[in-house]
Design a protein around this motif. Structure first.
Motif, PDB file in Angstrom:
ATOM      1  N   SER A 233       0.819  -1.213   0.000  1.00 32.04           N
ATOM      2  CA  SER A 233       0.000   0.000   0.000  1.00 32.04           C
ATOM      3  C   SER A 233       0.854   1.266   0.000  1.00 32.04           C
ATOM      4  O   SER A 233       0.328   2.370  -0.101  1.00 32.04           O
ATOM      5  CB  SER A 233      -0.949  -0.006   1.196  1.00 32.04           C
ATOM      6  OG  SER A 233      -0.216  -0.188   2.381  1.00 32.04           O
ATOM      7  N   ILE A 234       2.190   1.135   0.139  1.00 30.03           N
ATOM      8  CA  ILE A 234       3.063   2.320   0.015  1.00 30.03           C
ATOM      9  C   ILE A 234       3.149   2.723  -1.458  1.00 30.03           C
ATOM     10  O   ILE A 234       2.898   1.908  -2.350  1.00 30.03           O
ATOM     11  CB  ILE A 234       4.484   2.047   0.588  1.00 30.03           C
ATOM     12  CG1 ILE A 234       5.088   0.778  -0.018  1.00 30.03           C
ATOM     13  CG2 ILE A 234       4.467   1.989   2.102  1.00 30.03           C
ATOM     14  CD1 ILE A 234       6.531   0.494   0.397  1.00 30.03           C
ATOM     15  N   PRO A 235       3.490   3.991  -1.726  1.00 38.01           N
ATOM     16  CA  PRO A 235       3.569   4.446  -3.119  1.00 38.01           C
ATOM     17  C   PRO A 235       4.616   3.680  -3.930  1.00 38.01           C
ATOM     18  O   PRO A 235       5.626   3.227  -3.388  1.00 38.01           O
ATOM     19  CB  PRO A 235       3.969   5.915  -2.997  1.00 38.01           C
ATOM     20  CG  PRO A 235       3.661   6.309  -1.597  1.00 38.01           C
ATOM     21  CD  PRO A 235       3.765   5.074  -0.770  1.00 38.01           C
ATOM     22  N   ILE A 236       4.347   3.582  -5.217  1.00 36.08           N
ATOM     23  CA  ILE A 236       5.282   2.947  -6.152  1.00 36.08           C
ATOM     24  C   ILE A 236       5.785   4.026  -7.108  1.00 36.08           C
ATOM     25  O   ILE A 236       4.997   4.830  -7.626  1.00 36.08           O
ATOM     26  CB  ILE A 236       4.575   1.823  -6.932  1.00 36.08           C
ATOM     27  CG1 ILE A 236       4.166   0.700  -5.969  1.00 36.08           C
ATOM     28  CG2 ILE A 236       5.464   1.297  -8.055  1.00 36.08           C
ATOM     29  CD1 ILE A 236       3.075  -0.188  -6.510  1.00 36.08           C
ATOM     30  N   ILE A 237       7.082   4.059  -7.287  1.00 35.94           N
ATOM     31  CA  ILE A 237       7.680   4.972  -8.264  1.00 35.94           C
ATOM     32  C   ILE A 237       8.089   4.117  -9.450  1.00 35.94           C
ATOM     33  O   ILE A 237       8.977   3.271  -9.339  1.00 35.94           O
ATOM     34  CB  ILE A 237       8.884   5.730  -7.657  1.00 35.94           C
ATOM     35  CG1 ILE A 237       8.415   6.513  -6.417  1.00 35.94           C
ATOM     36  CG2 ILE A 237       9.500   6.667  -8.699  1.00 35.94           C
ATOM     37  CD1 ILE A 237       9.544   7.090  -5.579  1.00 35.94           C
ATOM     38  N   GLY A 238       7.400   4.310 -10.569  1.00 33.03           N
ATOM     39  CA  GLY A 238       7.593   3.426 -11.716  1.00 33.03           C
ATOM     40  C   GLY A 238       8.633   3.958 -12.681  1.00 33.03           C
ATOM     41  O   GLY A 238       8.726   5.159 -12.915  1.00 33.03           O
ATOM     42  N   MET A 239       9.394   3.042 -13.231  1.00 32.76           N
ATOM     43  CA  MET A 239      10.348   3.434 -14.278  1.00 32.76           C
ATOM     44  C   MET A 239      10.680   2.238 -15.140  1.00 32.76           C
ATOM     45  O   MET A 239      10.459   1.092 -14.760  1.00 32.76           O
ATOM     46  CB  MET A 239      11.612   4.023 -13.665  1.00 32.76           C
ATOM     47  CG  MET A 239      12.581   2.986 -13.144  1.00 32.76           C
ATOM     48  SD  MET A 239      13.909   3.704 -12.174  1.00 32.76           S
ATOM     49  CE  MET A 239      13.211   3.535 -10.527  1.00 32.76           C
ATOM     50  N   GLY A 240      11.235   2.539 -16.294  1.00 35.25           N
ATOM     51  CA  GLY A 240      11.623   1.520 -17.260  1.00 35.25           C
ATOM     52  C   GLY A 240      11.045   1.885 -18.617  1.00 35.25           C
ATOM     53  O   GLY A 240       9.862   1.707 -18.857  1.00 35.25           O
ATOM     54  N   GLY A 241      11.876   2.472 -19.453  1.00 32.25           N
ATOM     55  CA  GLY A 241      11.467   2.731 -20.833  1.00 32.25           C
ATOM     56  C   GLY A 241      10.515   3.879 -21.048  1.00 32.25           C
ATOM     57  O   GLY A 241       9.878   3.968 -22.095  1.00 32.25           O
ATOM     58  N   ILE A 242      10.410   4.793 -20.085  1.00 29.12           N
ATOM     59  CA  ILE A 242       9.500   5.932 -20.284  1.00 29.12           C
ATOM     60  C   ILE A 242      10.190   7.002 -21.130  1.00 29.12           C
ATOM     61  O   ILE A 242      11.261   7.477 -20.779  1.00 29.12           O
ATOM     62  CB  ILE A 242       9.072   6.548 -18.937  1.00 29.12           C
ATOM     63  CG1 ILE A 242       8.323   5.514 -18.091  1.00 29.12           C
ATOM     64  CG2 ILE A 242       8.210   7.807 -19.169  1.00 29.12           C
ATOM     65  CD1 ILE A 242       7.950   6.019 -16.697  1.00 29.12           C
ATOM     66  N   SER A 243       9.562   7.347 -22.267  1.00 32.51           N
ATOM     67  CA  SER A 243      10.135   8.435 -23.051  1.00 32.51           C
ATOM     68  C   SER A 243       9.118   9.503 -23.429  1.00 32.51           C
ATOM     69  O   SER A 243       9.471  10.503 -24.049  1.00 32.51           O
ATOM     70  CB  SER A 243      10.854   7.899 -24.297  1.00 32.51           C
ATOM     71  OG  SER A 243      10.100   6.930 -24.945  1.00 32.51           O
ATOM     72  N   CYS A 244       7.867   9.316 -23.068  1.00 31.74           N
ATOM     73  CA  CYS A 244       6.860  10.349 -23.340  1.00 31.74           C
ATOM     74  C   CYS A 244       5.763  10.268 -22.275  1.00 31.74           C
ATOM     75  O   CYS A 244       5.736   9.341 -21.463  1.00 31.74           O
ATOM     76  CB  CYS A 244       6.265  10.178 -24.738  1.00 31.74           C
ATOM     77  SG  CYS A 244       5.375   8.639 -24.937  1.00 31.74           S
ATOM     78  N   ALA A 245       4.856  11.235 -22.293  1.00 33.32           N
ATOM     79  CA  ALA A 245       3.810  11.293 -21.268  1.00 33.32           C
ATOM     80  C   ALA A 245       2.940  10.035 -21.280  1.00 33.32           C
ATOM     81  O   ALA A 245       2.571   9.511 -20.222  1.00 33.32           O
ATOM     82  CB  ALA A 245       2.949  12.540 -21.469  1.00 33.32           C
ATOM     83  N   ASP A 246       2.625   9.522 -22.475  1.00 30.08           N
ATOM     84  CA  ASP A 246       1.789   8.318 -22.528  1.00 30.08           C
ATOM     85  C   ASP A 246       2.454   7.133 -21.841  1.00 30.08           C
ATOM     86  O   ASP A 246       1.782   6.328 -21.175  1.00 30.08           O
ATOM     87  CB  ASP A 246       1.458   7.961 -23.992  1.00 30.08           C
ATOM     88  CG  ASP A 246       0.327   8.821 -24.548  1.00 30.08           C
ATOM     89  OD1 ASP A 246      -0.130   9.744 -23.824  1.00 30.08           O
ATOM     90  OD2 ASP A 246      -0.095   8.583 -25.691  1.00 30.08           O
ATOM     91  N   ASP A 247       3.763   7.020 -22.021  1.00 22.80           N
ATOM     92  CA  ASP A 247       4.495   5.937 -21.350  1.00 22.80           C
ATOM     93  C   ASP A 247       4.361   6.083 -19.832  1.00 22.80           C
ATOM     94  O   ASP A 247       4.119   5.114 -19.114  1.00 22.80           O
ATOM     95  CB  ASP A 247       5.992   5.987 -21.695  1.00 22.80           C
ATOM     96  CG  ASP A 247       6.278   5.728 -23.178  1.00 22.80           C
ATOM     97  OD1 ASP A 247       5.372   5.262 -23.889  1.00 22.80           O
ATOM     98  OD2 ASP A 247       7.421   6.000 -23.598  1.00 22.80           O
TER      99      ASP A 247
END
Lengths: 288, 315
Positions: free
Chosen positions: B248-262
């Motif tokens: 239930s703690i926040p998740i900071i997502g990453m991996g291959g993000i290059s635009c807002a949709d990602d």
């Protein structure tokens, strides 16, 4: 402000040794990202191209040895920006030139670009060559794709009336560029197979035809084996030697640590930040 | 126009005004990008990993491009905590964005000593306004070092012990950065939560190898490296979803993000914030473009807070 000082030095003279050290401070000037327009993109030898592009007048002036990174295309393949050393810069028209070899996805795409096409550019990046004004002999050595930055250095020396020998090595005649920039450098050509100029490597040529001593500075760019032997020759003759290295890089600005090369005394230096121009004695050649 | 969108994210006792950060290892210590980016467009800079002693890193080559990605084996090359405090932190503290120090070590003791030093060496009180250190991201997931890194991150018991051990040392937001190189990321995320983490960030890179068929040897000096870039994005989105269901703690997502949709894919999968990594190399201004794109998406869809859409694709 410092930029214009150094530009003056490169193009017109009025240079002293204290300014040489300032070069490195100038180099710490922040690079600029801008959209450039291709002016020309022409084949100059088998697989090699010369590309001229507009240079944002607000961006720092590039110096011989420095490079820029270019986003080629807009898709995920090729992904990374590609680094290219400057082959020339014209302040009047605010344009820069590079020489590149078509050898992968990025340069294939670049070779297909036409005059008028836009390129996303970041530069200038890295360290420039330092012209050793206290030396009496200057020898410029270029191997294959190392030609571009050495032509830029050659024209900078010429504009300051510093005589220099220019030695270019490649595999065979088909790789000898057909371009004004090249003939202006008055090159001694060496080919591995003897199909043009001297038969043998640039190192062979220097060993038999160039007298080096501690009043000589060698400036070199090319494949690693060539740089290794050139540096060896320089060390045994007492000549100074500056080399420009090549490496795969991701950021080009010193952040990712991807372009590391081993240096004397342990550890690594970044080709994009401490380089690409290094003193030959700094590099740990046996681990290159 | 005129729409008020709240993009802020609460992590532990801190608040990030902007959910888009730049990932550790891709932005150095900030100064490298001086003049190329406007740091007020960035939510947080996650520094290059800081270890107790300086590290030179792995033997080159360290980098090779792969289809829609890159494989790296930098090996945590960094200046060490003392030089970080004396040479890097003064600049970082001037930035208008939050500074999250990424911490790495070869042993629990080393992680502790880095955090202790940072807590004692330079900071007064909890400072979440961006003028000091916002918090810590604990790297238990580097695939490119022999000790520490993955060895911690693949063992839930060790993750929990390390997290609770570091929890004793700081009140600042504590983020545990997880590896995708595990059978079940949910178990490891739960371990971090149980240890007292304020958030988990994921994914670190995927272990990979590229072989040169001419030399018949791996291209990278360290043989294997970590894969990142657009190629890994679907993996990251799926694992964000998995972690979302586990903690239930926040998740900071990453991996291959290059635009807002990602980035929005990650948010819809359950991430509260995101990090831009490899895309910084393609365009250093990516984080700013992503955060303004997220804002436009919210305005266009009548969303007043990211919380409204966090995880809705999978909840």
């Amino acid at each position: 402000m410092k930029i214009s000082c150094v530009t003056t030095f490169l193009m017109c003279g009025n240079f002293d040794n204290t300014l040489a050290h300032n070069l490195f401070y100038v180099n710490m000037e922040t690079p600029t990202q801008f959209i450039s327009r291709i002016i020309s993109n022409d084949r100059i030898s088998e697989g090699f191209f010369e590309l001229s592009l507009s240079w944002d007048p607000r961006a720092p002036v590039p110096m011989p040895g420095q490079f820029m990174t270019v986003r080629v295309g807009s898709l995920a393949v090729p992904l990374l920006r590609r680094p290219f050393a400057f082959a020339g810069f014209d302040a009047d028209s605010s344009s820069a030139a590079i020489i590149y070899q078509k050898r992968g996805a990025g340069t294939e795409l670049l070779a297909a670009a036409r005059p008028g096409d836009e390129l996303d550019v970041i530069g200038p990046l890295g360290t420039p060559f330092v012209i050793d004004t206290d030396q009496s002999k200057h020898v410029i050595i270029a191997g294959g794709i190392g030609l571009g930055p050495m032509l830029f250095l050659s024209s900078a020396l010429k504009s300051r009336n510093i005589p220099a020998r220019f030695i270019f090595g490649c595999r065979n005649k088909s790789l000898v560029p057909d371009t004004k920039m090249f003939t202006d450098a008055d090159p001694q050509i060496c080919t591995d197979d003897g199909s043009a100029g001297f038969r043998g490597t640039v190192a062979d040529y220097i060993n038999t035809n160039v007298s080096l001593d501690n009043s000589t500075t060698i400036y070199a760019c090319g494949p690693s084996p060539m740089l290794t032997s050139v540096n060896k020759i320089a060390q045994s003759s007492g000549a100074r030697c500056q080399v420009s290295l090549e490496a795969v890089m991701a950021c080009g600005v010193g952040a990712c640590m991807g372009c590391a090369v081993p240096v004397v005394g342990g550890g690594y230096a970044r080709v994009c930040k401490e380089g690409p121009v290094f003193d030959g004695g700094e590099v740990l050649w046996e681990r290159m | 126009m005129g729409a008020n969108v709240d993009l802020s994210v609460r992590i532990g006792n801190g608040t990030l005004a902007n959910p888009v950060g730049v990932a550790s290892g891709t932005f150095g210590y900030g100064g490298e990008y001086e003049g190329l980016v406007d740091f007020s467009d960035i939510g947080a800079i996650y520094t290059k990993a800081v270890t107790l002693e300086p590290r030179g890193g792995n033997a080159p080559p360290r980098l090779v491009e792969t289809p829609s990605g890159i494989l790296n084996s930098i090996g945590l090359a960094n200046v060490g905590v003392e030089k970080f405090i004396s040479d890097k932190l003064p600049y970082l503290r001037t930035l208008p964005c939050a500074v999250v120090v990424n911490v790495a070590g070869a042993s629990e003791d080393e992680y502790r000593r880095v955090v202790e030093r940072l807590e004692s060496g330079c900071l007064d009180s909890v400072d979440t306004n961006g003028s000091g250190i916002f918090g810590y991201e604990v790297n238990v997931s580097c695939p490119n070092v022999h000790h520490g890194g993955l060895a911690f991150g693949t063992d839930p018991a060790q993750v929990e012990r390390l997290t609770s051990s570091l929890r004793e040392l700081t009140k600042r937001p504590l983020i545990i950065k997880l590896t995708p190189n595990v059978t079940d990321i949910a178990v490891v995320a739960k371990a971090a939560e149980a240890g007292g983490a304020d958030a988990v960030s994921l994914i670190n890179t995927l272990v990979g190898m590229v072989i040169d068929v001419k030399t018949r040897k791996p291209v990278l000096g360290a043989k294997t490296g970590g894969l990142s870039g657009p190629a890994v994005r679907p993996v990251g989105v799926a694992l964000t979803c998995k972690a979302r269901r586990a903690v239930s703690i926040p998740i900071i997502g990453m991996g291959g993000i290059s635009c807002a949709d990602d980035a929005l894919q990650y948010i819809l999968a359950g991430a509260s914030a995101v990090q831009i990594g490899t895309a910084n190399f393609v365009n250093p201004k990516t984080a700013g473009l992503v955060s303004s794109g997220i804002r436009e998406y919210c305005i266009g869809n009548g969303i007043s807070s990211l919380k409204e859409i966090c995880g809705v694709a999978v909840d």
